[in-house]
Scaffold this motif. Structure first.
Motif: not given
Length: 956
Positions: A717-740
């Motif tokens: 579950g931890v591995m998948l959560f990290i994989e999904h969070c760092l996947d721009n196709n899945i977590s675009q909103r999060f990655l954009q907010d985090f990077c800002e």
């Protein structure tokens, strides 16, 4: 005395030959000594070298003797030295490569090396008396027998038998060879006549083995007889086999026959029952193991280094290197694991002093010696340790604390508590974690101590009613409440500090147990303080106390360092080796105080920011520290991120990442987020690094999974959560907010890193740079921080920087502006390291023994600067660094240039009047102001926020 050191991690990926190529680079950087990880023969494939199997050989994976000599020659050519990391506490066992350990397995107490290892030959469990428990099996012993995973093997050339379990070799006791040779076997009677000379010789050899002295013999004449005769008989057997193929065929038949009947009715079980060792399921180690380990690692066995014979055997080679001038210093690993650290250092110093024909009247170490020792923030290293200091964990934590805003403690605690949904008290976490460790991984050692204490209690009519269970429980509570790693009682005298720690632990334990018999705790207090000498001889009490001291250290390490620090994630930059999250940062005055005390007591101690043991590198911590300056923005950000990432959690409830671990992950992302855009390959590598770190972290925390009982569901579950969070196709909103968000705090984080680097290179002590950290290194706990360094690229960057600095008319302001504009490439850090180390080499006496002065700062933004001076008769140098500047940077559109305009330093009247700032090459003068002089430094700080101002003493 080293001016500066550089830690190199040797292994088969980085060898002596490769290090030799880059000595010139380290010299150009300003390093005086290479500080080498252990390079003696270690377990094959070791990436760290602490699992030594032979103290008297170089590690062949690192290089040959010729390779080592070439490295030494290259160091000498540049006037550089070598500091060697040695491991006196333990050796690697199991496998098939430690000849000392294998000899003990073959000969038991009759082995010459039986006294080398800290083995309890008389444990409480009768079936283990005169035996060694070997918790090496992947399943229960009976299952392994049934599955026939053990193999009896015969070495024809050596004439000896061994039992193998995969890569592990277990020699067979030669006295039990007759169980295998079986001269009355029907096979032999069919092959040989009764009077056949070959058969008669075979019978004679078998009979000879059976008459060997027992493995429980400890008398020297008997052990020598066994040692001599067993080898003679083996050679006879080997020769007989070489001359007679029929004997070889029979022995092969016999070794195969041992597998024909599985289980406890088979011959394999019967043979194993006669050996000095008892093979066992690895999980039983915590309860029954009877040899001291390095923490809870079964294949690292403790050495009895306090024995003169053991000391000589383990230090022969390294002492010869010192005598030949091939190493100029030592780092002593795991000082707290030694039976008597002070006596060890005294013996070591005496040996080296004699070898080098030196005078030891002053009692100073004859060469540079530091100990790997964790000192609590309320503890002082005893001045009776004959060393130059520690490896510097305490310095790393103090410097880190300067860049944490203490005002944020409550807001961050509220933010953390609200995010994870419950209150966590760190002190209670440590207490419970230590108890958990003592009831699981280190239970056997606690049982040994309890039994020793019971025997002491039985001597007196007043204490003999204290039951084993009561004493064990009380001991557990005392150790769980122990405030430091250990005490250092080694004689009838107990120091004031040790007495305080013991009294504290016992008092706290008594408060916690409530209605339990308090007399038991008073009894334990008396024993630990050696106040029971009228009933029991003090020497017997001392034996118990010194074993007790060896136990509290690993319990603290496993409970505090390897459990609680992974459970309490309020601000993980505080969760470092030797750190204490309860101390939320350090004031500037505290920083000055620690430096002044260090200069008085340990002026030559090693100073580190990052090591191979760091949980997060200094550059990672520097970025995470920024969160303490913006607690409200951080709280808003993680609230958003949790909402955004809810869909990334798997529906399987057993595998949903826990809130505490999610909170940890977001901080790790802040600290390690790449400064440059990554291609697919680099992005995949980064994700893998994060996943590896998080799996280690959650296992160490021991809440949802652990090393002993890994939960595949949770870890997946931890591995998948990290994989999904760092996947721009899945977590675009999060990655954009985090990077800002990360972009807004990046620059203050990097300035933190630059500032702590300058403090590191100028504070009292000897600065050590961990490999690669002259540039940005956003690494995590090992093995991540032991990844290879691209020294070719680092060397290229250094040459390019040196070339730019050497250009005629080099405009420093423009160069610094360019370096700051391209801060992400790390050249600005290399610039600071290069300039400062070279200056340090230019004035070694100033930094070796020069005074330390706190400098008062005045001006609008004075609270955002830290300054001190180093001075001797020749030089007066002022160091200035920024701190807590996030708001300044934000208010000034990226650079706080204007806020420094009115900054001035209050200097003593005897200070020089003219200064040259090292980085910007700005020339500045002081102004008299009555009882002091004013030194306006704003013009320099406008160019670069860091300053090293050099003046010549007496130049007024």
């Amino acid at each position: 005395m080293p001016v500066s050191t550089y830690r190199l991690q040797f292994n088969k990926q980085f060898t002596f030959a490769e290090a030799t190529q880059f000595v010139s680079y380290l010299h150009q950087l300003g390093i005086s000594h290479c500080y080498a990880s252990p390079y003696l023969k270690a377990r094959p494939g070791s990436n760290h070298g602490y699992d030594i199997v032979d103290h008297n050989q170089l590690n062949p994976e690192i290089g040959s003797e010729a390779d080592f000599e070439a490295l030494i020659a290259e160091l000498r050519q540049y006037g550089m030295g070598l500091i060697t990391d040695i491991v006196p506490n333990h050796m690697a066992i199991m496998g098939s490569d430690n000849i000392w350990w294998l000899d003990v397995l073959e000969n038991g107490q009759a082995s010459y090396y039986a006294s080398f290892f800290d083995i309890d030959w008389q444990p409480v469990k009768k079936t283990l008396q005169h035996k060694i428990l070997l918790p090496v099996l992947g399943s229960h012993y009976g299952n392994i027998l049934e599955q026939q995973e053990l193999t009896l093997s015969f070495d024809v050339e050596q004439g000896e038998f061994s039992i193998y379990y995969y890569q592990h070799r277990f020699p067979v006791d030669p006295q039990t060879y007759p169980l295998i040779l079986s001269s009355q076997h029907e096979w032999l009677s069919n092959e040989f006549a009764a009077d056949d000379p070959v058969f008669l010789e075979y019978q004679s050899i078998e009979n000879s083995f059976s008459k060997l002295p027992l493995r429980t013999e400890t008398k020297e004449e008997k052990t020598e007889e066994r040692k001599r005769d067993k080898e003679v008989f083996k050679k006879h057997l080997a020769r007989l086999c070489a001359d007679n193929p029929a004997i070889i065929r029979f022995i092969s038949f016999r070794t195969a026959e041992f597998k024909r009947v599985a289980g406890e009715n088979g011959q394999m079980h019967a043979l194993l029952e006669q050996q000095v060792y008892r093979l066992a399921y690895w999980r039983v180690a915590g309860d029954e193991i009877n040899y001291r380990r390095f923490f809870d690692i079964n294949d690292l066995a403790g050495l009895r280094i306090d024995d003169e014979k053991v000391f000589e055997a383990t230090h022969r080679f390294i002492l010869s290197l010192i005598e030949q001038g091939k190493t100029q210093g030592l780092r002593i690993d795991h000082a707290d694991g030694l039976y008597d650290p002070v006596a060890y250092y005294q013996r070591l110093n005496q040996k080296i002093t004699a070898l080098l024909n030196l005078n030891d009247d002053q009692g100073l170490p004859p060469i540079y010696i530091v100990a790997e020792k964790i000192v609590a923030n309320y503890e002082y290293l005893s001045s009776n340790w004959p060393i130059h200091g520690t490896t510097g964990y305490e310095f790393a934590n103090i410097v880190n604390g300067v860049f944490i805003d203490g005002v944020a403690e409550k807001p961050l605690l509220h933010c953390y508590t609200r995010f994870i949904g419950h209150w966590q008290d760190f002190e209670e976490l440590v207490y419970l974690a230590k108890k958990h460790v003592m009831n699981t991984a280190l239970a056997s050692e606690l049982n040994v101590l309890a039994n020793q204490l019971t025997r002491i209690a039985d001597v007196s009519s007043k204490t003999r009613d204290y039951t084993l269970n009561a004493l064990r429980n009380a001991l557990l509570e005392v150790v769980a409440c122990f405030p430091v790693y250990r005490t250092y009682i080694n004689s009838q005298t107990v120091s004031k500090e040790d007495s305080q720690y013991i009294n504290w632990a016992v008092t706290q334990a008594m408060h916690r147990v409530g209605s339990a018999d308090k007399n038991v705790f008073s009894f334990i207090r008396d024993i630990l303080l050696l106040d029971h000498g009228k009933v029991v001889p003090v020497k017997d009490l001392l034996k118990f106390v010194m074993k007790f001291q060896q136990y509290t250290a690993p319990v603290m390490a496993k409970g505090h360092e390897d459990t609680a620090l992974y459970q309490y994630n309020r601000l993980i930059s505080l969760n470092e080796v030797g750190g204490d999250p309860r101390r939320f940062g350090y004031s500037v005055n505290a920083f000055h105080h620690f430096n002044q005390e260090r200069l008085k007591k340990w002026p030559h101690t090693l100073l580190c920011l990052s090591t191979h043991d760091s949980k997060h590198s200094a550059d990672v911590r520097a970025r995470i520290n920024v969160l303490s300056e913006i607690p409200a923005q951080w709280a808003d950000a993680i609230r958003r991120w949790r909402q955004m990432n809810k869909p990334q959690k798997t529906k399987n409830k057993r595998a949903v990442i826990a809130r505490n671990d999610e909170y940890l992950l977001y901080q790790v992302l802040i600290g390690t987020w790449p400064l440059k855009n990554l291609d697919d390959s680099a992005r995949s590598e980064y994700r893998q690094r994060l996943q590896n770190y998080m799996i280690k972290a959650v296992r160490e925390a021991k809440v949802h999974t652990s090393w002993l009982d890994p939960s595949e569901d949770y870890e997946q579950g931890v591995m998948l959560f990290i994989e999904h969070c760092l996947d721009n196709n899945i977590s675009q909103r999060f990655l954009q907010d985090f990077c800002e968000f990360e972009a807004r705090i990046r620059k203050p984080g990097l300035y933190n890193a630059l500032a702590q680097t300058l403090l590191h290179l100028t504070a009292p002590g000897v600065p050590d740079i961990y490999q690669g950290h002259e540039l940005w290194q956003f690494t995590l706990v090992d093995p991540d921080n032991r990844r290879p360094i691209d020294f070719n690229e680092n060397s290229r960057l250094l040459i390019a920087l040196d070339t730019a600095l050497a250009l005629p008319g080099c405009n420093r302001a423009r160069l610094i502006e360019s370096l700051l504009h391209n801060m992400d490439n790390g050249l600005i850090k290399l610039f600071v390291v290069l300039q400062t180390l070279r200056f340090r080499h230019q004035y070694p006496a100033l930094f070796k023994s020069g005074d330390y002065l706190k400098i008062n700062i005045h001006g609008t933004a004075s609270d955002h600067l830290l300054a001190f001076a180093r001075k001797d008769r020749e030089q007066f140098v002022i160091i200035v660094v920024p701190r807590l500047i996030t708001q300044l940077l934000n208010n000034q559109c990226g650079e706080p240039s204007s806020v420094w305009e009115d900054i001035w330093l209050e200097l003593p009247n005897q200070a020089p009047s003219l200064y040259l700032e090292l980085f910007s090459q700005t020339r500045l003068a002081t102004e008299p102001a009555g009882d002091y002089v004013q030194f306006f430094i704003g013009d320099s700080l406008k160019i670069f926020n860091l300053g090293l101002f050099s003046g010549t003493a007496g130049d007024n």
